[in-house]
Design an enzyme around this catalytic site. Structure first.
Site, mmCIF file in Angstrom:
data_model
loop_
_atom_site.group_PDB
_atom_site.id
_atom_site.type_symbol
_atom_site.label_atom_id
_atom_site.label_comp_id
_atom_site.label_asym_id
_atom_site.label_seq_id
_atom_site.Cartn_x
_atom_site.Cartn_y
_atom_site.Cartn_z
ATOM 1 C CE LYS A 288 -4.086 -1.842 2.330
ATOM 2 N NZ LYS A 288 -5.049 -1.608 1.249
ATOM 3 C CG ASP A 301 -7.913 -4.963 6.684
ATOM 4 O OD1 ASP A 301 -9.099 -4.673 6.431
ATOM 5 O OD2 ASP A 301 -7.153 -5.524 5.865
ATOM 6 N NE ARG A 365 -11.206 -9.118 -2.873
ATOM 7 C CZ ARG A 365 -11.475 -8.171 -3.759
ATOM 8 N NH1 ARG A 365 -11.746 -8.497 -5.018
ATOM 9 N NH2 ARG A 365 -11.505 -6.912 -3.415
#
Ligand code: BES
Ligand code: MN
Ligand code: ZN
Length: 509
Positions: A288, A301, A365
């Site tokens: 990131k 998160d 995910r």
């Protein structure tokens, strides 16, 4: 902070300060036309008497001076005087009675608490009209708002002097037999919200996958109806959780797959709650680095996992009967080292599906894939997952509203209703199947990432691949809502504990 109740009217009370919540005065249609913005409040007969007899007409003064109208969120306050039974007062607007909802009571109580602390008030009395004519709901909402507003997280400040002055709140003119159990319930729920807030606010060097597992074990230890099962890396390997383990691979901290089970009585309903538990998301090799990618906030998160654990903690106290609940968290960190998964690597999830990882930053995910496969095998009626899944959801709905996707309309409605009662905002989003084309892979069954356009939707469609048996599944993208930089209402800056109250309502109803 203690919350007490009494049948005493404000006239008979004495102490540091009194907070009075009032509806806005109804406007006649003429007044609406002439001055749609405001109309100075008209006090009820009993408040007029209180004002004249006890408050030296301070209320009338304040209203006239500031043209206080009782609008929602507005307030006026002042000093009555040292010789009086009540030394300070605040009037808090509840707005239009036709638009009343419990969250307005929570926010009004929060405002009273914040004012009281600023004014160094120790004993505060509340005079509130009944929400929905319901004494229990009123007491619960007031208590939730007050306790949430009073929560201060000073764990990481070396100067941790408490700026909490208020130590007692008394809800006046209420029936203690009804209100006291509601206050106890609010306290139990708020304890869960505070756990979630503190898990989210703590940095990633403090809250690791091990901490999340220990938290689950501690919750289970509090209640005979809970059992905690922690699957270690080897257990996850045996279950072929290749997607979860692919993410966890580059961290020096071991992954923990957490399964908390609550069972009390003969289950009429079985529900699984799956929370994304990335204690830190560096992005992996797709690090990131971009402007606004907020790597420094990626301790948050695990906000989905925190909501699940917060709800579990509340449930341990509330002890609902005839339900079976499963709280599931695939906890790990998304880090970088020589064995990190590479962009382009193919992982095999525990249902045998192969995933081309075209972006290592779409890691949530991947962890949820194996957690959902695990939940799907439990034979529950419904599965709901909560995840700080996409920046795209924040772009779509902003920071205060979570996205909801569901394959079952009734389940979606039940969650929406639970969220509404909790004062937590959700907006249902489409599971637009054709968008799944974005995830087509040349080499594997599908990729983990599509284009920027509709990124929150393709993330939801990805998750859907891992729910095969359960007929009711919903996904909540809580990326924006679990953290706030500024205080507002009953939320203070930091972790918000978002979704704990929604989950508790969903379980209890
Ligand atoms: N944890 C992030 C999502 C996130 C973003 C949470 C901002 C809170 C605030 C997630 O793992 C992520 O990195 N998502 C990517 C997905 C993309 C690579 C398809 C994103 O949203 O950019
Ligand atoms: Mn990521
Ligand atoms: Zn993430």
């Amino acid at each position: 902070m203690n919350i007490l109740t009494s049948v005493t009217a404000p006239q008979g009370w004495h102490g540091d300060a009194l907070a009075i919540a009032v509806f806005a005065s109804p406007k006649s249609s003429n007044e609406q036309l002439e001055n749609p913005a405001k109309k100075a409040l008209e006090l009820s007969e009993s408040l007029k008497n209180l004002d004249v007899q006890i408050l030296a007409c301070t209320l009338t003064d304040l209203i006239t001076e500031s043209e206080f109208s009782g609008e929602m969120g507005a307030s006026v306050s002042g000093r009555v005087g040292i010789d009086y039974a009540i030394r300070k007062v605040i009037l808090i607007g509840l707005g239009d009675p036709a638009k009343a909802n419990a969250d307005i009571w929570r926010k009004a109580a929060a405002l009273a608490v914040k004012w009281a602390n600023k004014e160094k008030v120790k004993k505060l009395a509340l005079s509130f009209p009944a929400y929905n004519q319901d004494v229990s709901l009123t007491a619960q909402a007031i208590s939730e708002g007050a306790l949430l507003a009073a929560h201060q997280d000073k764990r990481f400040k070396s100067q941790n002097a408490n700026s909490q002055f208020l130590d007692q709140i008394e809800i006046l003119e209420t029936d203690p037999d009804l209100a006291n159990p509601a206050i106890a319930k609010a306290q139990q729920i708020v304890d869960g919200v505070i756990l979630a807030r503190e898990l989210v606010s703590a940095p990633a060097n403090i809250v690791t996958p091990i901490t999340l597992a220990d938290t689950a074990i501690a919750i289970a230890a509090e209640s005979d109806y809970f059992t905690a099962k922690i699957l270690e890396q080897a257990d996850c390997e045996a279950l072929k959780m290749g997607a979860f383990l692919g993410v966890a691979r580059a961290s020096d901290i071991p992954p923990k797959f957490i399964h908390l089970i609550y069972s009390n009585g003969t289950p009429q309903r079985k529900l699984a709650i799956v929370g994304k538990g990335l204690t830190f998301d560096s992005g992996g090799l797709n690090l990131k680095t971009g402007v606004g990618s907020s790597i420094e906030l990626m301790k948050t998160d695990m906000g989905g996992a925190a909501a699940a654990l917060g709800a579990a903690k509340a449930i341990a106290k509330l002890q609902p009967t005839n339900v079976e609940l499963h709280f599931i968290i695939a906890a790990c960190e998304n880090m970088v080292n020589g064995s990190a998964m590479r962009p382009g690597d193919i992982l095999t999830a525990s249902n045998g599906k192969t995933i081309e990882v075209n972006n290592t930053d779409a890691e949530g995910r991947l962890t949820l894939a194996d957690a959902l496969v695990y939940a799907d095998k439990l034979g529950v009626d419904a599965v709901v997952d909560l995840a700080t899944l996409t920046g795209a959801c924040v772009v779509a709905l902003g920071e205060d509203i979570a996205g909801m996707w569901s394959i079952d309309d009734d389940f979606a409605d039940a969650i929406a209703k639970a969220a509404k009662a909790a004062g937590e905002k959700l907006w249902r989003m489409p599971l637009e199947d054709p968008y799944f084309d974005q995830l087509k892979s040349v080499v594997a069954d599908f990729k983990n990432t599509g284009s920027r356009a509709g990124g929150a939707i393709t993330a939801a469609l990805f998750l859907k691949q891992f729910v095969e048996k359960t007929s009711a599944w919903a996904h909540l993208d809580v990326a924006g809502a679990v953290w706030t930089e500024r205080e507002s209402g009953y939320n203070n800056a930091g972790g918000t504990g978002f979704a704990v109250r929604t989950l508790v309502n969903l379980i209890l109803n």
